[in-house]
Each structure stands twice: as C-alpha cells, then as structure tokens.
Motif scaffolding. Sequence first.
Motif, PDB file in Angstrom:
ATOM      1  N   PHE A 100       0.901  -1.068   0.115  1.00  0.00           N
ATOM      2  CA  PHE A 100       0.047  -0.430   0.307  1.00  0.00           C
ATOM      3  C   PHE A 100       0.622   1.300   0.018  1.00  0.00           C
ATOM      4  O   PHE A 100       0.527   2.333   0.537  1.00  0.00           O
ATOM      5  CB  PHE A 100      -1.191   0.073   0.720  1.00  0.00           C
ATOM      6  CG  PHE A 100      -2.303   0.966   1.061  1.00  0.00           C
ATOM      7  CD1 PHE A 100      -2.291   2.210   0.721  1.00  0.00           C
ATOM      8  CD2 PHE A 100      -3.597  -0.440   1.123  1.00  0.00           C
ATOM      9  CE1 PHE A 100      -3.529   2.890   0.375  1.00  0.00           C
ATOM     10  CE2 PHE A 100      -4.523   0.270   1.180  1.00  0.00           C
ATOM     11  CZ  PHE A 100      -4.298   1.961   0.534  1.00  0.00           C
ATOM     12  N   MET A 112       0.393  -2.303   6.162  1.00  0.00           N
ATOM     13  CA  MET A 112       0.700  -1.630   7.458  1.00  0.00           C
ATOM     14  C   MET A 112       2.342  -0.598   7.475  1.00  0.00           C
ATOM     15  O   MET A 112       2.816   0.742   7.127  1.00  0.00           O
ATOM     16  CB  MET A 112       0.141  -1.683   8.614  1.00  0.00           C
ATOM     17  CG  MET A 112      -0.914  -1.839   8.962  1.00  0.00           C
ATOM     18  SD  MET A 112      -1.056  -2.897  10.465  1.00  0.00           S
ATOM     19  CE  MET A 112      -2.629  -2.769  10.547  1.00  0.00           C
ATOM     20  N   ILE A 113       2.587  -1.631   6.818  1.00  0.00           N
ATOM     21  CA  ILE A 113       4.357  -1.600   7.479  1.00  0.00           C
ATOM     22  C   ILE A 113       4.936  -0.890   6.059  1.00  0.00           C
ATOM     23  O   ILE A 113       5.290   0.187   5.682  1.00  0.00           O
ATOM     24  CB  ILE A 113       5.220  -2.817   7.601  1.00  0.00           C
ATOM     25  CG1 ILE A 113       5.185  -3.164   8.745  1.00  0.00           C
ATOM     26  CG2 ILE A 113       6.816  -2.139   7.024  1.00  0.00           C
ATOM     27  CD1 ILE A 113       6.444  -4.808   8.715  1.00  0.00           C
ATOM     28  N   TYR A 160       6.637  12.388   4.662  1.00  0.00           N
ATOM     29  CA  TYR A 160       7.094  13.122   5.891  1.00  0.00           C
ATOM     30  C   TYR A 160       8.822  14.038   5.382  1.00  0.00           C
ATOM     31  O   TYR A 160       8.373  15.200   5.290  1.00  0.00           O
ATOM     32  CB  TYR A 160       6.808  13.198   6.728  1.00  0.00           C
ATOM     33  CG  TYR A 160       5.841  12.995   7.257  1.00  0.00           C
ATOM     34  CD1 TYR A 160       4.789  14.491   7.032  1.00  0.00           C
ATOM     35  CD2 TYR A 160       5.023  12.288   8.246  1.00  0.00           C
ATOM     36  CE1 TYR A 160       3.660  14.318   7.665  1.00  0.00           C
ATOM     37  CE2 TYR A 160       4.087  12.011   8.466  1.00  0.00           C
ATOM     38  CZ  TYR A 160       2.554  12.900   7.930  1.00  0.00           C
ATOM     39  OH  TYR A 160       1.214  12.910   8.693  1.00  0.00           O
ATOM     40  N   LEU A 161       9.738  13.510   4.775  1.00  0.00           N
ATOM     41  CA  LEU A 161      10.732  13.324   4.906  1.00  0.00           C
ATOM     42  C   LEU A 161      11.074  15.045   3.336  1.00  0.00           C
ATOM     43  O   LEU A 161      11.449  15.757   4.102  1.00  0.00           O
ATOM     44  CB  LEU A 161      11.430  12.167   3.930  1.00  0.00           C
ATOM     45  CG  LEU A 161      12.916  12.865   3.760  1.00  0.00           C
ATOM     46  CD1 LEU A 161      14.023  12.992   5.172  1.00  0.00           C
ATOM     47  CD2 LEU A 161      13.851  12.015   2.926  1.00  0.00           C
ATOM     48  N   GLN A 213       4.787   6.815   3.999  1.00  0.00           N
ATOM     49  CA  GLN A 213       4.684   8.347   4.983  1.00  0.00           C
ATOM     50  C   GLN A 213       5.877   8.975   5.157  1.00  0.00           C
ATOM     51  O   GLN A 213       6.035  10.084   5.096  1.00  0.00           O
ATOM     52  CB  GLN A 213       3.818   8.038   5.872  1.00  0.00           C
ATOM     53  CG  GLN A 213       2.853   8.621   6.612  1.00  0.00           C
ATOM     54  CD  GLN A 213       1.793   9.482   5.689  1.00  0.00           C
ATOM     55  OE1 GLN A 213       1.836   8.558   4.460  1.00  0.00           O
ATOM     56  NE2 GLN A 213       0.917  10.466   5.935  1.00  0.00           N
ATOM     57  N   MET A 214       6.631   8.085   5.414  1.00  0.00           N
ATOM     58  CA  MET A 214       8.252   8.051   5.662  1.00  0.00           C
ATOM     59  C   MET A 214       8.789   9.391   4.573  1.00  0.00           C
ATOM     60  O   MET A 214       9.348  10.179   5.077  1.00  0.00           O
ATOM     61  CB  MET A 214       9.052   7.264   6.264  1.00  0.00           C
ATOM     62  CG  MET A 214      10.774   7.823   6.706  1.00  0.00           C
ATOM     63  SD  MET A 214      11.773   6.436   7.049  1.00  0.00           S
ATOM     64  CE  MET A 214      12.262   6.108   5.407  1.00  0.00           C
ATOM     65  N   TRP A 269      -1.137   8.993   0.606  1.00  0.00           N
ATOM     66  CA  TRP A 269      -1.838   7.066   0.776  1.00  0.00           C
ATOM     67  C   TRP A 269      -2.780   6.508   0.185  1.00  0.00           C
ATOM     68  O   TRP A 269      -3.021   6.298  -0.854  1.00  0.00           O
ATOM     69  CB  TRP A 269      -1.620   6.997   2.087  1.00  0.00           C
ATOM     70  CG  TRP A 269      -1.991   7.364   2.950  1.00  0.00           C
ATOM     71  CD1 TRP A 269      -1.691   8.394   4.142  1.00  0.00           C
ATOM     72  CD2 TRP A 269      -3.519   6.645   3.328  1.00  0.00           C
ATOM     73  NE1 TRP A 269      -2.817   8.314   4.559  1.00  0.00           N
ATOM     74  CE2 TRP A 269      -3.936   7.557   4.196  1.00  0.00           C
ATOM     75  CE3 TRP A 269      -4.170   5.213   3.058  1.00  0.00           C
ATOM     76  CZ2 TRP A 269      -5.247   7.454   5.015  1.00  0.00           C
ATOM     77  CZ3 TRP A 269      -5.671   5.323   3.742  1.00  0.00           C
ATOM     78  CH2 TRP A 269      -5.832   6.091   4.522  1.00  0.00           C
ATOM     79  N   SER A 270      -3.487   8.334  -0.424  1.00  0.00           N
ATOM     80  CA  SER A 270      -5.382   7.767  -1.542  1.00  0.00           C
ATOM     81  C   SER A 270      -4.344   7.160  -2.780  1.00  0.00           C
ATOM     82  O   SER A 270      -4.813   6.848  -3.368  1.00  0.00           O
ATOM     83  CB  SER A 270      -5.617   9.487  -1.722  1.00  0.00           C
ATOM     84  OG  SER A 270      -4.888  10.653  -1.763  1.00  0.00           O
ATOM     85  N   SER A 330       9.262  18.032   4.604  1.00  0.00           N
ATOM     86  CA  SER A 330      10.319  18.758   5.334  1.00  0.00           C
ATOM     87  C   SER A 330      11.418  19.452   4.994  1.00  0.00           C
ATOM     88  O   SER A 330      12.083  20.110   5.023  1.00  0.00           O
ATOM     89  CB  SER A 330      10.917  17.956   6.298  1.00  0.00           C
ATOM     90  OG  SER A 330      11.750  16.945   6.341  1.00  0.00           O
ATOM     91  N   ILE A 331      11.961  19.237   3.041  1.00  0.00           N
ATOM     92  CA  ILE A 331      12.795  19.670   2.715  1.00  0.00           C
ATOM     93  C   ILE A 331      12.562  20.724   2.409  1.00  0.00           C
ATOM     94  O   ILE A 331      12.015  20.865   1.105  1.00  0.00           O
ATOM     95  CB  ILE A 331      13.371  18.856   2.108  1.00  0.00           C
ATOM     96  CG1 ILE A 331      13.897  17.300   2.811  1.00  0.00           C
ATOM     97  CG2 ILE A 331      14.562  19.257   1.208  1.00  0.00           C
ATOM     98  CD1 ILE A 331      14.658  16.394   1.705  1.00  0.00           C
ATOM     99  N   MET A 353       2.808   1.057   3.913  1.00  0.00           N
ATOM    100  CA  MET A 353       2.420   1.990   4.001  1.00  0.00           C
ATOM    101  C   MET A 353       3.247   3.686   4.905  1.00  0.00           C
ATOM    102  O   MET A 353       3.017   4.707   4.171  1.00  0.00           O
ATOM    103  CB  MET A 353       0.781   1.959   5.299  1.00  0.00           C
ATOM    104  CG  MET A 353      -0.402   2.002   4.008  1.00  0.00           C
ATOM    105  SD  MET A 353      -1.797   2.138   5.042  1.00  0.00           S
ATOM    106  CE  MET A 353      -2.480   2.998   4.833  1.00  0.00           C
ATOM    107  N   ALA A 354       3.724   2.275   5.770  1.00  0.00           N
ATOM    108  CA  ALA A 354       4.182   4.016   6.874  1.00  0.00           C
ATOM    109  C   ALA A 354       5.598   3.670   5.628  1.00  0.00           C
ATOM    110  O   ALA A 354       5.940   5.148   6.358  1.00  0.00           O
ATOM    111  CB  ALA A 354       4.590   2.897   7.880  1.00  0.00           C
ATOM    112  N   PHE A 355       6.068   3.289   5.452  1.00  0.00           N
ATOM    113  CA  PHE A 355       7.468   4.079   4.512  1.00  0.00           C
ATOM    114  C   PHE A 355       6.835   4.885   3.724  1.00  0.00           C
ATOM    115  O   PHE A 355       7.802   5.795   3.776  1.00  0.00           O
ATOM    116  CB  PHE A 355       8.613   2.672   4.447  1.00  0.00           C
ATOM    117  CG  PHE A 355       9.195   1.956   4.950  1.00  0.00           C
ATOM    118  CD1 PHE A 355       9.922   2.248   6.347  1.00  0.00           C
ATOM    119  CD2 PHE A 355       9.080   0.153   5.452  1.00  0.00           C
ATOM    120  CE1 PHE A 355      10.778   1.368   6.545  1.00  0.00           C
ATOM    121  CE2 PHE A 355       9.710  -0.488   6.062  1.00  0.00           C
ATOM    122  CZ  PHE A 355      10.829   0.254   7.199  1.00  0.00           C
TER     123      PHE A 355
END
Lengths: 322, 307
Positions: A62, A127-128, A138-139, A134-135, A251-252, A142-143, A130-132
């Motif tokens: 995902f 889930m994992i 956000y990375l 999302q990482m 993620w959508s 933030s730049i 998805m989480a990666f």
Amino acid sequence: MRNILGKGLSSWGMMVLLLIVPLIFYYTGNAFYLDLATRLVILAIAAVGLNFVLGFGGLISFGHAAFLGLGAYAVGIPAYHEIYGGWDALASTNGFFHFGLAIGVGALFALVTGAISLKVKGVHFIMITMAFAQMIYYLVMSIEEYGGDDGLVIDMRSEFPLISLDDPIQFFLIAFASLALIMWLVHRMVNSRFGMVLRGSKGNESRMISIGYPTYRYRLVAYVISGAICGYAGALLGNFTAFISPEMMDWSRSGNLMFMVILGGVATIFGPVWGAIAFIVLEEILSGFTVYWHLPFGLMLVLVVMFSRGGISSLLRGKEDK
Amino acid sequence: MDTTLLVIQGLNGLQLGLLLFLVASGLTLVFGILDFVNLAHGSLYMVGAFICASLTFYFDSFLIALVVSLPLIGIFGYLFEIVVARKLYERDHLDHVLGTFGAILVIDTVAHIIWGANGISVPLPDYLEGQVSLTSDIQIPVFRLLIIAAGLASAALLFWMVNYTRLGMLIRAGASNRTMVSALGVDIKTLFSLVFAMGAVLAGLAGMLIAPITEASLGMGNNIIITAFVVIIVGGIGSMKGAFIAALIIGVIDTLGRAFLDDIFALFMSSEAAENSAPAISSMLIYLLMASVLYFKPAGLFPPKVR
C-alpha cells in the motif's frame, strides 16, 4: 468478466486504440485528451509495476505512490540544481541521468524497505509499506529547499538526444513505448523460472521453501524490480506534470494504484492497463459532474468490495490458478 | 539544553503519546478481536473532532459538547460496523483495505460537504485557557493537563474493562477463539459491534481532545492513522499493552526529536547543517524506530500470546 479483462483479442485491440485514439483527438484539435492519455499511460506503467508484486507475488503493498514520488523528485531535484546552481557536477542536462537516477532510487528504496517489510506477512506488510511511504512523504515535506509541502516547479524537462519531451506527441509516444516494453518485460519475467518461483511462493510458500527455494530473496528481487518500474513511471510523471509535490505520494494515491490493479484484473499482463483506463475514465466523468467526485468513487469502491462475488480475493487468485 | 524546555516538551510528548494510544487502542482492539483492518479508523477520529466542534458552538460549551459527542461517535461507529464492516469480516485483508479505503473517501467527502474545506477551530472556556505553574519557571496550559488526565483515565478504564469485567472477559475470549465463544452462546455479532463502537469512541475522543489545540480539519484522520499503524506495529498488533507502551515511546520520541534534534546535531556538525538536516531526520524518526524494531522483532515488542 475475467476473460474480457484478461487477455485475448480485446486487450490487443485496447492497446491499439489506446495508441491511436489520443492521436486522432490531438489532430482534430482536442489536445486535452492527449494529455489525459499520457497521464493514463504513465499511471498504467506504475500499475503494471505494482501488479508485478501484488498480482504475481501476492504482496499487498500500500505504499507504491512513494516510488512514483521518488522517481519524480529524482527528475525535479537535479533539474532544480541545474538551473539554480549548486551541483555543477550534475548539471549535465541529461535525461539519461534523470531517468537512471529515478530507477536507481526506486530500486534502492525498494531494497531497503523491502528487506525489512518482507520479513512479515499479511496485514503487517500492508501497514509497513504504508508507513514507509508516509516516511518519504514527510521527509520530502520537511525539506524546504525543494519547496516543502508547496512542491517544486520543474522549469526544464529532461533532455534526450533527438527527442524532446516538450512535444506532447513525442512524450505520449515515449510513454506508450515504455508501457509496451515494460509489459513485455513483465510478461517475460512472469513466465521465466524466476516468475514461476515468485508465483509459486504466492500459491504455497511452505511448499516452495521445502523444495529449497529462498522465497524471501525472490520476493525481495521482485519488490526491487517493481520499485524500479514505478521509479521510472515517476520520472515520466514528473516530466509530464512539470510540477512535483509531496502530495504525489499521499497514501490515497497508493490506494488509487491498488484500485487500478485489482479492478483491472490481478495477475494479468493487460489488467493494470484496463484498470488505469477505468480509473481515468471514472475520474474524468465523475469530476465533470461534481467536485465531490470522491463520494461516488468511494461508494462504488465500497459496493464493489462488498458485493462482488467471493470478494476481490477471487479476482486476486487470477486466471492461472483456476 | 535547559531542563524547563525538556520537561515541557516531555509533557507534550506524553500528551501526543496518550492521544496516539486512544486511536491505536481502538485499531488494535478491532484487529485483535475481529481480525479486521480498518483504514477508516482515522475518519472516526476526524468525525469526532467535527461533531464536537459543531456542538461546542451549539451548546456554547466545550465540555458539554465533549460529553454529548462521545455517544454520538459511538453510534456512528456502531452503524458503520453494521452497514459496512460486518460484511467484510469473512473476506481477506485486501478486501478490508480496499473497502475501508472507499469508506474513507466517502466519509471525508461527506465531511467536506457538511463542514466545508476549511478547518474549524474550537474555542475553549476561560477556565481551561489558563496556565498552571508546576515550579517557579515551568508553566503548563491547563488544557494540556486535562488531555493527559483524560488520556490516562481512558487507558486505565480500558485496562480495567478488558481485564476485570465480564465484557472484557468475552472480548479476550473472542480474540483467542471466536468460534468457541459463539458456540458457548455468546451473541458474537453484538459483541463485535460493541467492540467496534468502543474503538470509535476512543478514536473520537482523541479527535475531540486535539481539536481545540490544532483544529478540526479534513486531513487530520489520514495523518494520524499511519502513525497509529506505526504504534501498533511497534507494539505488536493486537496487544493493548504493546499499544500503550509503543504510543508513549513514539509520542515522546517524535516530540523530543522535533524539539531538540537540531541542538543534538549541532554538537557534531555545523549549526547550519544541523538546522537543515534536523527537520528531515526528525520527521523520519518514528519510521526509523519502527524499521529497527521490526528488524529485530518482526512481530513487534509485545506480540499477543494467542492469535
């Protein structure tokens, strides 16, 4: 339904139409539809990449929008430095570097995250991934140098000898040729010994392990290939929109890719292309009616999942298991 | 690094961790018992915040709105379970993911239509606006203390309910052997609906508590759901204790990382480089934590014993 969506004459016909119809629209003065088709083809490439692991490998990722986004940023960040300076060594204005970087970054991210997430199965894996994804979202956000969440305009598309990505016809043809080539490659891989092992591990993993195949390694290689394909699609997408933002990796977007793969027909070569067509057509029609087009789209998704016979999973098994 | 800031940021981290626990506990409860992956759990958090925001203006009191909103979000979760989720239990996880992904699109769009695209900020009554002095130079907003107290109270209530009540006993039994529980004559469907509604209340409560600080907004649910996933992956999916500990760890690490990472980096690199790299690294911190936990313990820190 599966026969129609799977392969056969209709799918070949669909590919031919997908090539010809947009060009006809373009020459009759509807340039918009060529752009739409280019986007469709790029998304289809990503869907083919996702289908390689989701359909043939049974790995429900995902987080594939992250690969698309990474590919797009692999074009956008060098392009930014080529114009505004900073990395003179990279200022080659060469598309081969951009696309190579996109493929490499996609593959590398797949290697690192895959090495960890493939240790677990099922819902953990969903889930994992998805989480990666999302990482990375956000990375990038933030730049601030590269626009943060406002995104970054690509002032100059990748440059290749003899061809120009600024020309919509050439861009479309390149994208289409890439799609055809990647579909052929996937077809070859799926039917090779490697693909057999991959599909075997999806069907019955313990059997594959007991006859001596290291399924983890096979899956990891498949995941890396999938990441590379989606990185390439991302490079095309970045060049196409000439604007990149973290929103590409929301993620959508990964959900939309899954939608294409699954409704198009999992574990088929042409399925993802059908899915991409269905998605673009739906999006175009529904968003023409209302700005709230996610409402009917979401409702349709819920209803299809709830009322399709045996669920989506019966489609997931694909035709070769029948 | 001065201690005042450290204490304040530590309390902020505790507050974030408790809110994360409220969201993650519902998620892990529903997954542990129903084996159901609910992506739309974040939407319950968002709907909770919006309902509470609207009612705050209606009653002109945040606390009354909070109390009235809790059963409302529970009913919403209950209906969602009956209409959508129940039909998907027998399917595999891919169906759960796609179906609830569709549900998110529907709920988000309906929320967009009802409450508009802009966020709604929730006014607090005066007695919650003030500051409390912990020591002479450490001041903490009253409302943040209230969040921490409410979070701890709900966690305690949840632990008591799961471990020491008949309902909790049935829930634990349902988690370890669903068929056996229903064979013993327990109305498993109602039990499942109750569990789902309880998860909705917990997620909604988290949304209501955060709304006065941030605001009720459309994207809020989709942002927290992934962090909640990270929490339950690190804690061990299905484990309540794991969710609690992981939520606190992640809340504190995330908050402290954002607050102090540039200072820490400045110890061994130029302050300019530290200022540039710290936001990037701190935004990835919890995912890096998740990756390293998974590398050593793929099932999470506290994997549930029975599955």
